[in-house]
Design a protein around this motif. Structure first.
Motif, mmCIF file in Angstrom:
data_model
loop_
_atom_site.group_PDB
_atom_site.id
_atom_site.type_symbol
_atom_site.label_atom_id
_atom_site.label_comp_id
_atom_site.label_asym_id
_atom_site.label_seq_id
_atom_site.Cartn_x
_atom_site.Cartn_y
_atom_site.Cartn_z
ATOM 1 N N PRO A 114 0.821 -1.209 0.000
ATOM 2 C CA PRO A 114 0.000 0.000 0.000
ATOM 3 C C PRO A 114 0.855 1.259 0.000
ATOM 4 O O PRO A 114 1.973 1.291 0.532
ATOM 5 C CB PRO A 114 -0.824 -0.134 1.281
ATOM 6 C CG PRO A 114 -0.823 -1.594 1.589
ATOM 7 C CD PRO A 114 0.504 -2.095 1.129
ATOM 8 N N MET A 115 0.302 2.324 -0.596
ATOM 9 C CA MET A 115 1.031 3.576 -0.716
ATOM 10 C C MET A 115 0.698 4.561 0.394
ATOM 11 O O MET A 115 1.487 5.464 0.661
ATOM 12 C CB MET A 115 0.725 4.232 -2.071
ATOM 13 C CG MET A 115 1.263 3.497 -3.270
ATOM 14 S SD MET A 115 0.877 4.359 -4.815
ATOM 15 C CE MET A 115 1.701 5.919 -4.564
ATOM 16 N N SER A 116 -0.442 4.427 1.004
ATOM 17 C CA SER A 116 -0.890 5.425 1.970
ATOM 18 C C SER A 116 -1.153 4.789 3.321
ATOM 19 O O SER A 116 -1.339 3.577 3.428
ATOM 20 C CB SER A 116 -2.165 6.129 1.478
ATOM 21 O OG SER A 116 -1.910 6.842 0.291
ATOM 22 N N ALA A 117 -1.151 5.654 4.302
ATOM 23 C CA ALA A 117 -1.474 5.230 5.671
ATOM 24 C C ALA A 117 -2.884 5.685 6.023
ATOM 25 O O ALA A 117 -3.396 6.649 5.451
ATOM 26 C CB ALA A 117 -0.466 5.825 6.659
ATOM 27 N N PRO A 118 -3.545 4.984 6.939
ATOM 28 C CA PRO A 118 -4.851 5.444 7.397
ATOM 29 C C PRO A 118 -4.755 6.853 7.968
ATOM 30 O O PRO A 118 -3.741 7.230 8.590
ATOM 31 C CB PRO A 118 -5.235 4.417 8.477
ATOM 32 C CG PRO A 118 -4.420 3.219 8.158
ATOM 33 C CD PRO A 118 -3.133 3.732 7.582
#
Length: 1236
Positions: free
Chosen positions: A793-797
């Motif tokens: 994944p590229m993004s964090a929550p």
């Protein structure tokens, strides 16, 4: 290298000498930053030579070197902006990265940098809201506009969420709706909170006071809508986004809300209901979701309806993005940029970052809307083209390079590769190559000069040589030559065709009597150059771990069979290239009945011969009516191997057999009974079926990516019998799902998978595999859906929020990561948290499966500071962590005290020591001690309670009862309350009057002795192992200073319940102190007692005789005095008194004038017959031999060191205990009084 594919599409790899830039990683288009952290704007690219980077900001050049706060990472375009001491607003704007080398220029998306904002609530004065019972009510929140928008929730003054239900609920805009109010809704703390995700701040609105009156209550009424208003409304949604439709109704009773779509069904797989059915949520919106949605509110008095017309628009999305091209000089190539959207996107082309209309004119380039045609390209015209498709809802930007190369061929397949294949299977020899123009591939075998381009050879477009049905004569050396107009290159590979592995003697069905032996044979033929491995299975599992099972090279023996051994036994022969297996059943019977196998059938005959069937007849052997098994051998595909075809009842002698095309059949028949199979019949004559197109397609078709840019399509190959003819191949078809594009296909042979490269990351594909042979195609295959490969994944929550419920539980909430940023199959969210104040506390990890947005963190420690971050997890791994979020847990009750010890047990006191809890869980406020006595029947007495401050760790308890068991309850306290209680028990030391410790003294002419007895009470919580008696000489004076006494110690066995021990060698007239210590099996002291005693002269015979003589003499003298007084005479004492009269000692005279010759000076005289003790007090009429008169009745007590201070001695000692009598030794006067 740029490896060319069938459509001149290429990608850069390690072998490329030159390659234009390609953007590999960049920040999202809309990038909201946290003003408290440095700004990180990603821009990574690759190319040969490695590209250089530059940036624009708001359309103008951004000089990174002139700004000391901005740093560009080495060999990268990523910017790091230090905002310490600066305002983040200063760096807001639209950024674009450019990566260039001498072969072209690639550009990134426009990255819109904005600072997250959490503005304050405007100040306002709220008046109390007065409403009547039953009416509807809306409490407006009106949060300040933040970036991104805040998350709204309602709580009270105690930070507890206000309860919501079908009557009271929060709308999408944050307002709180009451369908009807109740008296219980009266409160003064309706507070709207706004949580701003990026800054992790929470702001609250002024509390709202609601007072519900009942002086004019509203009556029942049918529903009507509070939001939206009117009978209809419209709403727009974007393709791929989330559609939220809301209907909130008022009425009394509270109405229920339901939904349906007027022009079709609701998308059940993508929809969900929220907020008590008041909100309809549709994920991943599609064009088909447009239409009229009706919500209905209904109660017992009627219903209301509202229609929401949904229009679906679409930001631009790809149908076919432009792909990189590699062209040779003078060749032609096409770049296609196919997009869709609503409204229709506008397409603009650029080259090396410059709009084509503004770039130098190029006669070899022609632009036609979404297509760029490049013809007669020249060396040095390499470039990077950009396609920008935009409409009012967004844009797409793609880079595609055109690399014009002139390179001689290179063969990429390693030289001297050895390919091994089993006879009658397809063989594939690789010859991967690179060159520009694309090389032509030719193949030669051994020393032959002819090109292999005829049956059975097929040369594929990628250079692979296929041999449809490999035979031993195909073994040998093969040479592939790659050539173009710039040169040639050759490579040698080798093919080895191996004999198949076949089971010649299969295990047969067996019926074996219990406790007999069963033997299954499994003889195998295999290629001598392959190493076989034999495995036996029972019911498709491993053999039991039992020494009765013996595995040999070609058999399995089971000794002393039991009923548990029944089952199906399979022998599996494996080599590195193939395998074969055969099975047979074992049946175990009891008894000793002799059973034989049936005789084999005879005279097999084939009749009614058709294209795909034949009729087989036979004559059964002895033991008629035995079931029969029909087997076949396929001489074309598996010569020498017999397969079960069908079973027939024992009464039948004819069978109709369905056959497959392209097979050479022979048949045989076996009869079977409980003992086993008969010998097989003689084979029938051979029957050949004609070839035909395949009847079936491969099964188990799957599409799964193994890398982020590929899709591996796999299937289960058909058997030789299923091929139905020569030239079996597999036509592999694929296309991206939900994208308007044609099917792509590739035909392969002798393979069970095909790899599609250059795919987008984790997108759905439709795949299907069809069997093809020289006689036609198999049936139309069904498409299955697979996914290309995942990437991390590229993004964090975002918007991480922690709501602490109590000291041990917290709830964590987050905004889910966008599906496009997950880049894989979402497995869940991983929450990592740890207590920062505790260096020994390990990090805790919780995985919340699925598309969750919240979870609970149990088992927290109260009064602790935690740090937490969240990561999204897919099948490839974890994404980046969210920014660390800190939260504190409130105080809780403490843990139990670490220990409670009881020391220095005495007759009426003891000492308690304790340790603080290991888990304080807050600030300790003190300790609570409760204790109570326990009697011999385990009944509890009254409870005493004591409080101690937090800094105390010991206390001395006094005024306890002797020889009493006490139970102690102890716990620690914080402001939250008392923690768990620990308990201990102890027994105070017994005294000599308790009846546990007695002594008796006796003597003879030469020595004195004493018996000492100890009687333990029944309730003492220990097992007696040893008595140790210590004797100390004490009187007339202690021979040693206190604490340094010389005790004489004697130890005896204490296994019996009561002990009596004889102490010898005592001296007359001497006081002794006796100390008793009772020990258990661990030699630990579990009880102590002490007694002081002396050799009592009053109990000795000679002393009694002497006292009797003295008493008799005194009696005689008293009688004489009495006689003389009665005669009026004076005795010498009287005469002396008369001569020397003293006023103070004048004898008293009676009123009658008489006087005594001698009288007492006491104020009173005892009555006649009474006895007066030596202290002058009048005693009750006790027994004459009272122990008090002998000095044995006084009470004793224990000193601080455990020694006994009560004693029997010749001197009178002052007793410190009230009510105790003197322990004075008897005097001669006392002895006399005992006789008067």
């Amino acid at each position: 290298v740029c490896v060319s594919l069938s459509h001149w599409v290429c990608v850069c790899t390690l072998w490329s000498k030159v390659c234009p830039p390609t953007i590999t990683h960049q920040s999202p288009k809309d990038f909201i930053i946290d003003p408290r952290e440095n700004i990180l704007i990603y821009c990574e690219a690759k190319g040969k030579p490695h590209p250089s980077f530059s940036w624009t900001r708001n359309g103008t050049h951004f000089d990174v070197e002139k700004d000391s706060k901005v740093l560009m990472k080495p060999s990268s375009g990523t910017l790091v902006i230090d905002i310490s001491g600066e305002k983040a607003e200063a760096y807001e704007g639209i950024y674009q990265c450019t990566a260039r080398n001498e072969h072209g220029t690639a550009v990134s998306n426009n990255i819109f940098i904005r600072q997250s904002r959490s503005p304050l609530w405007s100040k306002e004065r709220k008046e109390a809201i007065m409403v009547q019972v039953g009416v509807s009510l809306v409490l407006q929140c009106g949060p300040p506009a933040g970036l991104p928008p805040p998350i709204i929730f309602w709580m009270d003054n105690n930070f507890q969420r206000l309860p919501q239900n079908t009557r009271v609920s929060q709308a999408l805009n944050g307002d709180l709706y009451f369908s009807n109010v109740l008296l219980d809704d009266t409160r003064n703390d309706y507070i709207c909170y706004a949580r701003f995700p990026h800054t992790q701040t929470i702001q609250q609105k002024q509390p709202i006071t609601v007072k519900v009156l009942d002086n004019s209550p509203s009556g029942e009424r049918r529903p009507s809508f509070m939001a939206p208003l009117g009978r209809s409304s419209t709403q727009m949604a974007l393709r791929g986004g989330v559609l939220e439709l809301e209907c909130i109704a008022e009425g009394l009773p509270t109405p229920e809300v339901s939904w349906y779509k007027e022009s079709g069904d609701l998308p059940s797989s993508r929809m969900s209901f929220h907020n008590f059915q008041k909100t309809l949520k549709i994920a991943d919106v599609m064009e088909a979701d447009a239409g009229d949605y009706r919500c209905t509110a209904k109660n017992s008095l009627g219903s209301a309806h509202h229609t929401i017309k949904v229009n679906v628009k679409a930001a631009p999305f790809w149908i076919s993005a432009p792909r990189n091209l590699i062209l040779a000089p003078k060749e032609t190539g096409i770049l296609t940029c196919r997009v869709s959207g609503d409204p229709k996107p506008q397409i603009a082309w650029s080259v090396n970052g410059v709009p084509i209309k503004d770039s130098p004119k190029d006669t070899s380039r022609k632009v036609e809307d979404d297509t760029v045609i490049l013809s007669d390209v020249q060396t040095g015209s390499s470039a990077v083209y950009q396609c920008n498709a935009s409409n009012e809802f967004g844009y797409l930007l793609a880079n595609a390079f055109v690399n014009v190369l002139a390179e001689a061929p290179r063969v990429l397949t390693p030289p001297n590769n050895v390919y091994q294949v089993i006879t009658n299977n397809p063989a594939f020899l690789d010859c991967a190559s690179f060159g520009s123009p694309i090389p032509t591939i030719t193949w030669f075998k051994d020393s032959q000069t002819s090109i292999l381009n005829r049956d059975p050879y097929v040369i594929h477009n990628n250079g692979t040589l296929e041999i449809n049905v490999a035979q031993s004569l195909n073994s040998g050396k093969y040479t592939c030559i790659a050539s173009n107009n710039l040169g040639t290159r050759e490579n040698h590979v080798y093919l080895e065709v191996k004999e198949p592995t076949r089971i010649l003697a299969q295990p047969e069905y067996m019926v074996v009597q219990r406790n007999r032996k069963a033997v299954f044979e499994c003889k195998v033929k295999h290629d001598p150059t392959l190493i076989p491995t034999m495995n036996w299975l029972k019911d498709n599992g491993e053999l039991p771990d039992d020494e009765r099972f013996l595995v040999d090279t070609d058999s399995l023996t089971i000794n002393e069979v039991t009923e548990e051994d029944e089952g199906t036994y399979t022998c599996v022969m494996n080599t590195t290239l193939d395998q074969d297996s055969a099975s047979a059943m074992l049946t175990v019977v009891g008894g000793f009945t002799f059973i034989q196998e049936p005789d084999p059938p005879t005279d097999l005959e084939l009749t009614d011969q058709r294209e795909r069937s034949v009729q087989l007849t036979w004559i059964p052997g002895d033991e008629h009516n035995s079931p029969t098994q029909i087997q076949y051998e396929d001489l074309l595909h598996q010569a020498g191997v017999w397969h079960n075809l069908t079973e027939e009842e024992g009464t039948k002698t004819t069978a109709h057999l369905d056959l497959s095309p392209y097979a050479y059949y022979s048949f045989r028949v076996l009869a079977v009974n409980h003992v086993g199979y008969s010998q097989p019949s003689q084979p029938s004559r051979q029957y050949r079926t004609n070839p035909a197109a395949p009847d079936v397609n491969p099964t188990d078709v799957h599409g799964v990516g193994t890398e982020h840019n590929n899709l591996v399509i796999s299937w289960k190959e058909l058997t030789g019998l299923q091929s139905n003819g020569p030239g079996l191949q597999y036509k592999v078809n694929w296309r991206q799902k939900d994208v308007e594009e044609d099917w792509l296909s590739e035909t392969v042979a002798n393979a069970s998978k095909y790899v599609v490269s250059g795919t987008p990351t984790f997108v759905p594909y439709e795949v299907k595999v069809q069997a093809v042979n020289d006689y036609g195609n198999g049936p139309a295959p069904e498409a299955v859906v697979g996914y290309s490969g995942e990437d991390v994944p590229m993004s964090a929550p975002e918007s991480v929020q922690v709501l602490v419920q109590n000291g041990t539980l917290a709830e964590v909430h987050w905004e889910p990561v966008l599906t496009s940023m997950v880049r894989g199959r979402l497995q869940g969210y991983k929450v990592l948290y740890a207590a920062t104040r505790d260096p020994h506390n390990e990090q805790q990890v919780l995985l919340f499966s699925g598309n969750r947005t919240d979870g609970r963190l149990p088992g927290l420690k109260p009064y602790s500071l935690y740090t937490l971050n969240i990561r999204v997890v897919n099948g490839k791994g974890e994404g980046p962590p969210s920014p660390n979020h800190n939260f504190e847990t409130p105080e809780g009750v403490p843990g139990p005290p670490s220990f409670l010890r009881i020391k220095n047990t005495d007759m009426d006191s003891l000492t308690l020591e304790w340790g603080p809890p290991q888990d304080n869980n807050g600030r300790l406020t003190g300790y609570t001690l409760k204790y109570q006595p326990v009697n011999s029947s385990n009944e509890l007495g009254p409870v005493e309670e004591m409080m101690f401050p937090a800094n105390e760790t010991t206390v001395i308890l006094a005024d306890l009862k002797y020889s009493t068991r006490y139970k102690f309850y102890f716990n620690a306290k914080t402001i939250k309350g008392s923690g768990p209680t620990i308990t201990e028990e102890a027994v105070t030391i017994m005294d000599e009057g308790s009846g546990m410790f007695t002594s008796k003294v006796f003597s003879n002419k030469t020595f004195f002795s004493a018996y000492t007895s100890y009687h333990p009470p029944k309730y003492l919580p220990f097992s007696i192992h040893t008595f140790c008696l210590s004797i100390l000489t004490f009187s007339p004076t202690p021979p040693f200073p206190p604490g340094k006494e010389d005790w004489t110690k004697e130890c005896v066995n204490g296994s019996s319940g009561s002990q009596t021990h004889l102490i010898k060698g005592l001296k007359p007239g001497t006081s002794y102190r006796v100390r008793l210590v009772v020990k258990d099996h661990s030699e630990a002291t579990i009880h102590k007692a002490m007694k002081s005693d002396q050799v009592d002269l009053a109990t000795q015979g000679w002393f009694i005789g002497l006292m009797c003589a003295i008493a008799l003499l005194i009696l005689v003298l008293l009688i004489i005095c009495f006689i003389k007084r009665n005669k009026g005479g004076k005795y010498p004492v009287k005469e002396k008194e008369d001569a020397h009269q003293d006023p103070e000692i004048q004898p008293m005279k009676d009123d009658d004038g008489t006087f005594g010759e001698y009288s007492d000076t006491e104020d009173h005289k005892p009555l006649k017959g009474s006895r007066t003790p030596s202290n002058g007090t009048v005693k009750r009429d006790d027994s004459d031999d009272s122990l008090v008169d002998y000095g044995e009745g006084g009470d004793g007590q224990f000193n601080e060191d455990g020694s006994f201070i009560g004693q029997y001695s010749g001197k009178k000692e002052k007793d410190t205990h009230e009510g105790n009598e003197s322990s004075e030794a008897p005097s001669p006067v006392n002895a006399m009084n005992s006789f008067v």
